[in-house]
Design an enzyme around this catalytic site. Structure first.
Site, PDB file in Angstrom:
ATOM      1  N   LYS A 193       0.861  -1.197   0.000  1.00  0.00           N
ATOM      2  CA  LYS A 193       0.000   0.000   0.000  1.00  0.00           C
ATOM      3  C   LYS A 193       0.890   1.237   0.000  1.00  0.00           C
ATOM      4  CE  LYS A 193       0.731   1.353   4.545  1.00  0.00           C
ATOM      5  NZ  LYS A 193       1.551   2.491   4.911  1.00  0.00           N
TER       6      LYS A 193
ATOM      7  N   ASP B 194      -2.353  -1.195  10.310  1.00  0.00           N
ATOM      8  CA  ASP B 194      -2.543  -1.174   8.853  1.00  0.00           C
ATOM      9  C   ASP B 194      -3.223  -2.441   8.330  1.00  0.00           C
ATOM     10  OD1 ASP B 194      -1.293   1.256   8.774  1.00  0.00           O
ATOM     11  OD2 ASP B 194       0.624   0.491   8.021  1.00  0.00           O
TER      12      ASP B 194
HETATM   13  O1  C5P Z   1      -0.042  -0.884  14.875  1.00  0.00           O
HETATM   14  P1  C5P Z   1       1.372  -0.929  14.418  1.00  0.00           P
HETATM   15  O2  C5P Z   1       2.086  -2.142  14.910  1.00  0.00           O
HETATM   16  O3  C5P Z   1       1.536  -0.716  12.972  1.00  0.00           O
HETATM   17  O4  C5P Z   1       2.050   0.329  15.094  1.00  0.00           O
HETATM   18  C1  C5P Z   1       3.423   0.439  15.381  1.00  0.00           C
HETATM   19  C2  C5P Z   1       3.599   1.590  16.352  1.00  0.00           C
HETATM   20  O5  C5P Z   1       3.291   2.831  15.726  1.00  0.00           O
HETATM   21  C3  C5P Z   1       2.655   1.503  17.544  1.00  0.00           C
HETATM   22  O6  C5P Z   1       3.239   0.779  18.581  1.00  0.00           O
HETATM   23  C4  C5P Z   1       2.480   2.963  17.910  1.00  0.00           C
HETATM   24  O7  C5P Z   1       3.568   3.393  18.694  1.00  0.00           O
HETATM   25  C5  C5P Z   1       2.580   3.684  16.587  1.00  0.00           C
HETATM   26  N1  C5P Z   1       1.246   3.987  16.001  1.00  0.00           N
HETATM   27  C6  C5P Z   1       0.511   5.041  16.540  1.00  0.00           C
HETATM   28  N2  C5P Z   1      -0.717   5.344  15.998  1.00  0.00           N
HETATM   29  C7  C5P Z   1      -1.199   4.636  14.944  1.00  0.00           C
HETATM   30  C8  C5P Z   1      -0.442   3.578  14.392  1.00  0.00           C
HETATM   31  C9  C5P Z   1       0.785   3.285  14.947  1.00  0.00           C
HETATM   32  O8  C5P Z   1       0.925   5.697  17.474  1.00  0.00           O
HETATM   33  N3  C5P Z   1      -2.386   4.967  14.445  1.00  0.00           N
END
Ligand code: C5P
Length: 298
Positions: free
Chosen positions: A15, A143
């Site tokens: 993406k 995501d």
């Molecule tokens: O959810 P994901 O594993 O992709 O997110 C990685 C890190 O990015 C999370 O631990 C968080 O610190 C940050 N994040 C965030 N807000 C989001 C997506 C991710 O703060 N909407």
């Protein structure tokens, strides 16, 4: 998806975030987002096969420089979660032809996780509704829900769990990865620290109107409203690399160019397919990774 007697091959698309605004930090530690996600026809191939004994799992990642430990692999996490929620106990071998760069802001791991849930649900005789799959998806990563929808483009809000499919723009894309990865959690921390020291936060008010504008700009290919909040936060060295790639893509004919996610892949949006292909070839001379692609439609 192609299925031959328990053997299933699926395409796990990458993406890009055509647009990404980071709003307030929530009580759960995640940030509310306003983003336009677009699925492209560049990605990984995943092969699923039943094996003995029951509950066994084999994951082979082809095309990767260093292996991912099993317990850290999001594919393993997705399979374990699916088994836990459904009681599905067949042994499974998963072979991934990995093309999407890791830590590149292209959602490679998230797409692999979503494809795993979708493929297992199909192989298991569809025990889960889309809603149940979405619940599993958001617990695996912000995501992942977008890829469960299997839509070419969407407005994405919340921490990533609210997906509103929109029309994809009539365009071609060039993805350029600078050869280093970006740590998403660290990028969010950096953004927080800069905002705490005076950078104004975005107002969550009038969100619906903003999203409507962005959605209609996306479907007609008008890019004035599009930006990425992460672009300005990185230290000089990374920022210069991103700005250099983004500028070069514009010189090569991109109508719009930006950064995807929290980096590190930049992209250019082109109206003309041939011009985009030439731009991808030119960028390949300077950067190890540059690919031409278009919208992925199922
Ligand atoms: O959810 P994901 O594993 O992709 O997110 C990685 C890190 O990015 C999370 O631990 C968080 O610190 C940050 N994040 C965030 N807000 C989001 C997506 C991710 O703060 N909407």
């Amino acid at each position: 998806m192609n299925e031959i007697q328990g053997l299933l091959t699926v395409f796990a698309p990458a993406k890009i975030n055509l647009h990404l605004t980071v709003l307030d930090k929530r009580l759960d530690g995640f940030h509310n987002l306003e983003s336009v996600f677009l699925s492209v026809n560049f990605g990984d191939s995943m092969h699923f096969q039943f094996i003995d004994p029951e509950n066994s799992i084999e994951i082979t990642m082809q095309g990767m420089k260093s292996p991912i430990p099993m317990e850290k692999n999001i594919i393993f996490k997705a399979l374990s979660l699916f088994r836990q929620k459904t009681g599905f106990s067949r042994g499974v071998k998963i072979t991934v032809e990995k093309r999407i760069p890791l830590g590149g802001g292209l959602g490679g791991g998230s797409s692999n996780a979503a494809s795993t849930l979708l493929a297992l649900n199909r192989l298991a005789g569809a025990p889960c509704s889309q809603r149940a799959l979405l619940e599993m998806a958001v617990s695996l990563g912000s995501d992942v829900p977008f890829f469960i929808h299997e839509t070419p483009a969407a407005l994405v809000t919340g921490r990533g769990e609210h997906i509103q499919p929109i029309e994809a723009p009539p365009a071609y894309f060039v993805l350029v990865n600078p050869g280093f990865s970006s740590d998403t959690a660290a990028a969010f921390r950096l953004l927080d620290s800069q905002r705490a020291s005076g950078t104004p936060n975005n107002e969550p008010a009038q969100a619906e109107e903003r999203l409507r504008t962005i959605g209609s700009c996306c479907s007609c290919g008008s890019w004035l409203e599009f930006s990425n909040d992460f672009l300005s936060i990185f230290p000089e060295k990374e920022k210069n690399v991103y700005e250099g790639i983004i500028l070069r893509l514009k010189e090569l004919g991109a109508q719009f160019s930006s950064l995807s996610g929290a980096g590190s892949t930049c992209f250019g949006v082109f109206q003309d397919s041939e011009q985009a292909q030439k731009a991808a070839e030119t960028m390949n001379l300077s950067w190890g990774f540059s690919v031409f692609c278009s919208v992925h439609r199922n």
